[in-house]
Design a protein around this motif. Structure first.
Motif, PDB file in Angstrom:
ATOM      1  N   UNK A 197       0.821  -1.223   0.000  1.00 29.38           N
ATOM      2  CA  UNK A 197       0.000   0.000   0.000  1.00 29.38           C
ATOM      3  C   UNK A 197       0.849   1.264   0.000  1.00 29.38           C
ATOM      4  N   UNK A 198       2.042   1.159   0.534  1.00 27.21           N
ATOM      5  CA  UNK A 198       2.943   2.311   0.620  1.00 27.21           C
ATOM      6  C   UNK A 198       3.302   2.857  -0.768  1.00 27.21           C
ATOM      7  N   UNK A 199       3.205   2.027  -1.803  1.00 27.59           N
ATOM      8  CA  UNK A 199       3.682   2.412  -3.128  1.00 27.59           C
ATOM      9  C   UNK A 199       2.542   2.566  -4.122  1.00 27.59           C
ATOM     10  N   UNK A 200       1.450   3.161  -3.685  1.00 21.63           N
ATOM     11  CA  UNK A 200       0.282   3.364  -4.531  1.00 21.63           C
ATOM     12  C   UNK A 200      -0.007   4.866  -4.644  1.00 21.63           C
ATOM     13  N   UNK A 201       0.592   5.559  -5.604  1.00 20.11           N
ATOM     14  CA  UNK A 201       0.324   6.993  -5.767  1.00 20.11           C
ATOM     15  C   UNK A 201      -1.147   7.306  -5.980  1.00 20.11           C
ATOM     16  N   UNK A 202      -1.895   6.386  -6.590  1.00 26.01           N
ATOM     17  CA  UNK A 202      -3.328   6.606  -6.814  1.00 26.01           C
ATOM     18  C   UNK A 202      -4.045   6.833  -5.487  1.00 26.01           C
ATOM     19  N   UNK A 203      -3.620   6.140  -4.444  1.00 23.89           N
ATOM     20  CA  UNK A 203      -4.219   6.334  -3.120  1.00 23.89           C
ATOM     21  C   UNK A 203      -3.566   7.484  -2.360  1.00 23.89           C
ATOM     22  N   UNK A 204      -2.238   7.612  -2.500  1.00 25.14           N
ATOM     23  CA  UNK A 204      -1.498   8.595  -1.702  1.00 25.14           C
ATOM     24  C   UNK A 204      -1.826  10.034  -2.080  1.00 25.14           C
ATOM     25  N   UNK A 205      -2.289  10.289  -3.302  1.00 30.65           N
ATOM     26  CA  UNK A 205      -2.537  11.665  -3.734  1.00 30.65           C
ATOM     27  C   UNK A 205      -3.612  12.337  -2.893  1.00 30.65           C
ATOM     28  N   UNK A 206      -4.453  11.571  -2.253  1.00 30.21           N
ATOM     29  CA  UNK A 206      -5.494  12.147  -1.401  1.00 30.21           C
ATOM     30  C   UNK A 206      -4.898  12.878  -0.198  1.00 30.21           C
ATOM     31  N   UNK A 207      -3.625  12.605   0.118  1.00 29.08           N
ATOM     32  CA  UNK A 207      -2.981  13.237   1.272  1.00 29.08           C
ATOM     33  C   UNK A 207      -1.916  14.250   0.848  1.00 29.08           C
TER      34      UNK A 207
END
Length: 514
Positions: A430-440
């Motif tokens: 999960x640490x390497x998922x920019x699609x999810x991380x962009x929300x933060x």
């Protein structure tokens, strides 16, 4: 006339070949779809072929040697009854028993076809080719059940973990799920034994592009200097692409049958040897500034620039083979961007990180973090004005910085990036998922350079990222290169490419200096 011997992949039996077989036989070809033991064939008995193909036998459980014996049986039948030239086709896991059998009957094989499969090596088990870490761990746990242990087939919505299901009609996916068999774990855990006897047999690779693979990507790895791929540039090796997912026999049987017929005739694309394909130069004329090399870092310093200067770190993609030469920090495109930045008064930085395999993102992320700290500690650098620029398969490394952007990070850029795992990658942490991380990402300025002629699988991750950014309100400045390919700076020598480089650098430096 040609006899095609079709060998299925994990969990599947000869039924997956029905549509392809009917199209091949309509042309006059002979077709044999192999029923591998436990996957449509009977359970193993006390007789059969041993490791040397002479009849040592199997009793107790099914392993890779059992499946090699299954293929040998069909080869010997064809030779005995027809004498036709044999084209051996291995899909997915099926390439392992195909290569094992070809190694022992090389004189009978006219061509080996790798259908969206890997390149198995002597002494390496099939499980090593499974990209998804979770699936490997599941198999390891199941193996604790003993020699006869099996891996349960996937549920209908989990097939994509084993390869893209793009293009597979719903009823076909239902049937695939209904007829799937548990995979005997011995077939995945027993190392493949090869003598090299089949090294001279012609080979064709069929790449299914919706899974993320493509001829251009294979050529790129050859150009990196990957020794495992050196043999693929020989005259006996050809390639085809199919614009579909991992199960082309279900998604486009007509195109697959036509491709197999063309492969049998020796048609297809030939790769260029690495030593005949020098990396393209940077598209702009930039000053020939020297690199200051320290460890895994190269710094390009602005000429005669007083005081601490902002810094731009360029993070290469991959995976890049460990043996690749030159290493990424010396690639013309990265050193070109760094020199371009330095000529504009910014410290340009290139680095070599340890992304040598899909399992190396953690090590690569550590290297990037260390590089950032070293650069910020340099007295010639303004530690409060840093930008990071990620390229291609380095995209997942951006997620750490999107999820927790520090105040000194003034801009995060990405060029033709992979922003989510490609279908043939399996799952990433999960640490390497920019699609999810962009929300933060908050108000962190984001710049994305998008190639209009990008591979479909990569383009889908970029679109998913932009959709997620719009949903959370993150602002992404998109610089489009409509006629640009992946790595357009060196693949497309056009004014459009040159202008895209100028515009993207201007945009990143504007945020860096703000």
């Amino acid at each position: 006339m040609t006899a095609f011997i079709l060998v299925p992949g994990v969990f599947t039996g000869p039924y997956v070949w029905d549509e392809v077989a009917s199209r091949l036989t309509a042309t006059g070809a002979e077709v044999h779809a192999v029923a591998l033991t436990g996957l449509g064939g009977a359970r193993p008995s006390a007789g059969g072929y041993g490791a040397d193909g002479t009849g040592a036998g199997h009793a107790g459980h099914t392993d890779l040697e059992t499946h090699i014996a299954d293929v040998l049986t069909v080869i010997d039948q064809v030779v005995r009854e027809t004498g036709q030239e044999i084209v051996l086709v291995g899909h997915d896991y099926g390439i392992h028993p195909v290569l094992g059998a070809a190694d022992r009957r090389a004189e009978s094989i006219a061509r080996i076809v790798h259908l969206d499969s890997g390149l198995p090596r002597d002494g390496v088990p099939a499980l090593a080719a499974v990209a998804d870490q979770g699936l490997r761990e599941e198999a390891s746990r199941a193996a604790e059940g003993g020699p006869g242990a099996v891996l349960p087939p996937p549920a209908r919505d989990a097939w994509q973990l084993w390869g893209s299901t793009a293009g597979v009609p719903g009823p076909a996916l239902d049937l695939l799920t209904a007829l799937a068999s548990p995979q005997p774990l011995g077939t995945l855990l027993q190392p493949l034994s090869l003598t090299g006897a089949a090294a001279g047999v012609p080979v064709t690779g069929v790449l299914c592009t919706h899974g993320g693979a493509g001829i251009a990507m294979v050529q790129a790895r050859v150009d990196f200097g990957d020794p495992a791929l050196r043999a693929l540039t020989g005259p006996r090796v050809t390639f085809f692409e199919l614009p579909t997912g991992h199960w082309p026999m279900l998604s486009d049987p007509t195109a697959l049958a036509d491709t197999l017929l063309r492969a049998a005739r020796g048609e297809g694309h030939h790769l260029t040897p690495a030593d005949a394909s020098e990396p393209g130069p940077f598209p702009l004329d930039v000053p020939e500034l020297p690199a200051e090399r320290t460890g895994f870092l190269d710094l390009y310093l602005p000429p005669s620039a007083p005081g601490p200067r902002p810094a731009l770190l360029l993070v290469h993609g991959g995976p890049v083979p460990r043996e690749a030469r030159p290493t990424p920090r010396d690639w013309p495109v990265l050193s070109g961007y760094a020199r371009y930045a330095a000529s504009a008064g910014v410290v340009g930085v290139t680095l070599d990180h340890r992304l040598h395999a899909l399992t190396d993102y953690g090590s690569a992320a550590d290297d990037v973090a260390e590089a950032v700290e070293r650069v910020r500690a340099d007295p010639r650098v303004d530690a409060d004005r840093i930008a990071l620029w990620f390229f291609s398969g380095g995209g997942p490394l951006a997620a750490d910085w999107l999820a927790r952007p520090p105040s000194w990070l003034r801009c995060l850029a990405a060029s033709y990036p992979v922003m989510a795992p490609l279908p043939n990658w399996g799952r990433l942490a999960d640490r390497f998922l920019p699609v999810d991380a962009v929300a933060r990402a908050g108000s962190l300025p984001l710049v994305l350079v998008r190639a209009g002629l990008e591979a479909d699988a990569v383009a889908a991750t970029v679109e998913a990222f932009l959709t997620a950014a719009r949903t959370c309100g993150a602002v992404v400045e998109v610089i489009d290169v409509p006629n640009g390919h992946h790595a357009f700076e060196t693949t497309d020598r056009t004014e459009e490419s040159r202008e895209a480089v100028r515009r993207s650098v201007r945009t990143v430096l504007r945020h860096l200096r703000a």
